[in-house]
Motif scaffolding. Structure first.
Motif, PDB file in Angstrom:
ATOM      1  N   PHE A 236       0.836  -1.197   0.000  1.00  0.00           N
ATOM      2  CA  PHE A 236       0.000   0.000   0.000  1.00  0.00           C
ATOM      3  C   PHE A 236       0.871   1.247   0.000  1.00  0.00           C
ATOM      4  N   HIS A 237       0.260   2.362  -0.420  1.00  0.00           N
ATOM      5  CA  HIS A 237       0.864   3.678  -0.245  1.00  0.00           C
ATOM      6  C   HIS A 237      -0.108   4.532   0.561  1.00  0.00           C
ATOM      7  N   ALA A 238       0.394   5.126   1.631  1.00  0.00           N
ATOM      8  CA  ALA A 238      -0.335   6.106   2.430  1.00  0.00           C
ATOM      9  C   ALA A 238       0.264   7.475   2.114  1.00  0.00           C
ATOM     10  N   PRO A 239      -0.373   8.539   2.543  1.00  0.00           N
ATOM     11  CA  PRO A 239       0.175   9.868   2.277  1.00  0.00           C
ATOM     12  C   PRO A 239       1.597  10.030   2.826  1.00  0.00           C
ATOM     13  N   ALA A 240       2.361  10.838   2.140  1.00  0.00           N
ATOM     14  CA  ALA A 240       3.720  11.141   2.590  1.00  0.00           C
ATOM     15  C   ALA A 240       3.670  11.703   4.000  1.00  0.00           C
TER      16      ALA A 240
ATOM     17  N   VAL B 245       3.197  10.073   6.753  1.00  0.00           N
ATOM     18  CA  VAL B 245       2.491   9.201   7.698  1.00  0.00           C
ATOM     19  C   VAL B 245       3.509   8.315   8.402  1.00  0.00           C
ATOM     20  N   ARG B 246       3.379   8.222   9.713  1.00  0.00           N
ATOM     21  CA  ARG B 246       4.257   7.363  10.506  1.00  0.00           C
ATOM     22  C   ARG B 246       3.389   6.426  11.324  1.00  0.00           C
ATOM     23  N   LEU B 247       3.426   5.159  10.992  1.00  0.00           N
ATOM     24  CA  LEU B 247       2.644   4.157  11.711  1.00  0.00           C
ATOM     25  C   LEU B 247       3.579   3.111  12.290  1.00  0.00           C
ATOM     26  N   PRO B 248       3.412   2.758  13.551  1.00  0.00           N
ATOM     27  CA  PRO B 248       4.208   1.658  14.097  1.00  0.00           C
ATOM     28  C   PRO B 248       3.713   0.319  13.558  1.00  0.00           C
ATOM     29  N   GLN B 249       4.585  -0.644  13.553  1.00  0.00           N
ATOM     30  CA  GLN B 249       4.249  -1.999  13.130  1.00  0.00           C
ATOM     31  C   GLN B 249       3.289  -2.608  14.156  1.00  0.00           C
ATOM     32  N   ARG B 250       2.084  -2.978  13.713  1.00  0.00           N
ATOM     33  CA  ARG B 250       1.088  -3.604  14.581  1.00  0.00           C
ATOM     34  C   ARG B 250      -0.149  -3.956  13.770  1.00  0.00           C
ATOM     35  N   ILE B 251      -1.177  -4.445  14.431  1.00  0.00           N
ATOM     36  CA  ILE B 251      -2.431  -4.788  13.769  1.00  0.00           C
ATOM     37  C   ILE B 251      -3.296  -3.535  13.647  1.00  0.00           C
ATOM     38  N   TYR B 252      -3.842  -3.336  12.436  1.00  0.00           N
ATOM     39  CA  TYR B 252      -4.760  -2.236  12.148  1.00  0.00           C
ATOM     40  C   TYR B 252      -6.002  -2.807  11.488  1.00  0.00           C
ATOM     41  N   THR B 253      -7.117  -2.115  11.646  1.00  0.00           N
ATOM     42  CA  THR B 253      -8.338  -2.485  10.939  1.00  0.00           C
ATOM     43  C   THR B 253      -8.369  -1.742   9.611  1.00  0.00           C
TER      44      THR B 253
ATOM     45  N   LEU C  70       0.357  -4.807   9.931  1.00  0.00           N
ATOM     46  CA  LEU C  70       0.957  -3.851   9.001  1.00  0.00           C
ATOM     47  C   LEU C  70       2.409  -3.587   9.356  1.00  0.00           C
ATOM     48  N   VAL C  71       3.261  -3.588   8.331  1.00  0.00           N
ATOM     49  CA  VAL C  71       4.681  -3.270   8.497  1.00  0.00           C
ATOM     50  C   VAL C  71       4.998  -2.046   7.640  1.00  0.00           C
ATOM     51  N   PRO C  72       5.432  -0.945   8.249  1.00  0.00           N
ATOM     52  CA  PRO C  72       5.845   0.212   7.453  1.00  0.00           C
ATOM     53  C   PRO C  72       7.195  -0.076   6.797  1.00  0.00           C
ATOM     54  N   LEU C  73       7.301   0.213   5.498  1.00  0.00           N
ATOM     55  CA  LEU C  73       8.539  -0.040   4.759  1.00  0.00           C
ATOM     56  C   LEU C  73       9.360   1.210   4.532  1.00  0.00           C
ATOM     57  N   GLY C  74       8.757   2.370   4.693  1.00  0.00           N
ATOM     58  CA  GLY C  74       9.473   3.620   4.474  1.00  0.00           C
ATOM     59  C   GLY C  74       8.921   4.378   3.285  1.00  0.00           C
TER      60      GLY C  74
ATOM     61  N   SER D   5       8.661   7.900  -3.679  1.00  0.00           N
ATOM     62  CA  SER D   5       8.136   9.074  -4.380  1.00  0.00           C
ATOM     63  C   SER D   5       6.610   9.163  -4.351  1.00  0.00           C
ATOM     64  N   GLN D   6       5.922   8.073  -3.993  1.00  0.00           N
ATOM     65  CA  GLN D   6       4.454   8.065  -3.974  1.00  0.00           C
ATOM     66  C   GLN D   6       3.863   8.228  -2.574  1.00  0.00           C
ATOM     67  N   GLY D   7       4.697   8.222  -1.549  1.00  0.00           N
ATOM     68  CA  GLY D   7       4.203   8.346  -0.175  1.00  0.00           C
ATOM     69  C   GLY D   7       4.867   7.320   0.723  1.00  0.00           C
ATOM     70  N   MET D   8       4.192   6.977   1.810  1.00  0.00           N
ATOM     71  CA  MET D   8       4.727   5.981   2.748  1.00  0.00           C
ATOM     72  C   MET D   8       4.298   4.588   2.295  1.00  0.00           C
ATOM     73  N   ARG D   9       5.277   3.702   2.123  1.00  0.00           N
ATOM     74  CA  ARG D   9       5.000   2.322   1.710  1.00  0.00           C
ATOM     75  C   ARG D   9       4.665   1.477   2.941  1.00  0.00           C
ATOM     76  N   LEU D  10       3.601   0.679   2.811  1.00  0.00           N
ATOM     77  CA  LEU D  10       3.129  -0.177   3.891  1.00  0.00           C
ATOM     78  C   LEU D  10       2.926  -1.585   3.329  1.00  0.00           C
ATOM     79  N   GLU D  11       3.221  -2.605   4.123  1.00  0.00           N
ATOM     80  CA  GLU D  11       3.085  -3.979   3.646  1.00  0.00           C
ATOM     81  C   GLU D  11       2.289  -4.820   4.632  1.00  0.00           C
ATOM     82  N   VAL D  12       1.441  -5.680   4.081  1.00  0.00           N
ATOM     83  CA  VAL D  12       0.702  -6.685   4.830  1.00  0.00           C
ATOM     84  C   VAL D  12       1.070  -8.040   4.220  1.00  0.00           C
ATOM     85  N   ILE D  13       1.534  -8.979   5.047  1.00  0.00           N
ATOM     86  CA  ILE D  13       1.971 -10.291   4.554  1.00  0.00           C
ATOM     87  C   ILE D  13       1.015 -11.366   5.052  1.00  0.00           C
TER      88      ILE D  13
END
Length: 105
Positions: A59-63, A65-73, A86-90, A93-101
């Motif tokens: 996923f991409h969230a807005p530039a 955005v700082r989210l800690p690694q944890r469970i989100y709805t 959710l794991v924030p990847l950093g 150019s499109q914003g904050m990268r987020l990953e769900v595995i």
């Protein structure tokens, strides 16, 4: 809120590429994250254990955005509400990268 882990598959998310999900940060805050990529992780559980393919959602969230690694709805109009780890990847150019595995191995 039920977690529908038993229903999650890579095919379920393919039609949602490019669409926005709402991510509940806390009781008062939600943000939008766009599903930009699906990745097969290249392994499956044995057929006797469900034969499920492991995959990730990027996923991409807005530039900024700082989210800690944890469970989100996460909420989507077609999927409803689901809890994902959710794991924030950093940023990129499109914003904050987020990953769900989803690892079914």
């Amino acid at each position: 809120m039920p977690n529908h882990l038993a229903l999650n598959s890579i095919d379920e998310f393919k039609p949602l590429l490019g669409e926005a999900f709402r991510v509940r940060v806390d009781e008062r805050t939600e943000l939008e994250a766009r599903l930009d990529e699906l990745r097969s992780l290249g392994f499956n559980t044995p057929v006797g254990r469900g034969g499920r393919e492991s995959f990730s959602l990027l996923f991409h969230a807005p530039a900024g955005v700082r989210l800690p690694q944890r469970i989100y709805t996460f909420t989507h109009p077609r999927l409803g509400a689901r809890d994902f780890f959710l794991v924030p990847l950093g940023p990129d150019s499109q914003g904050m990268r987020l990953e769900v595995i989803f690892n079914f191995a």
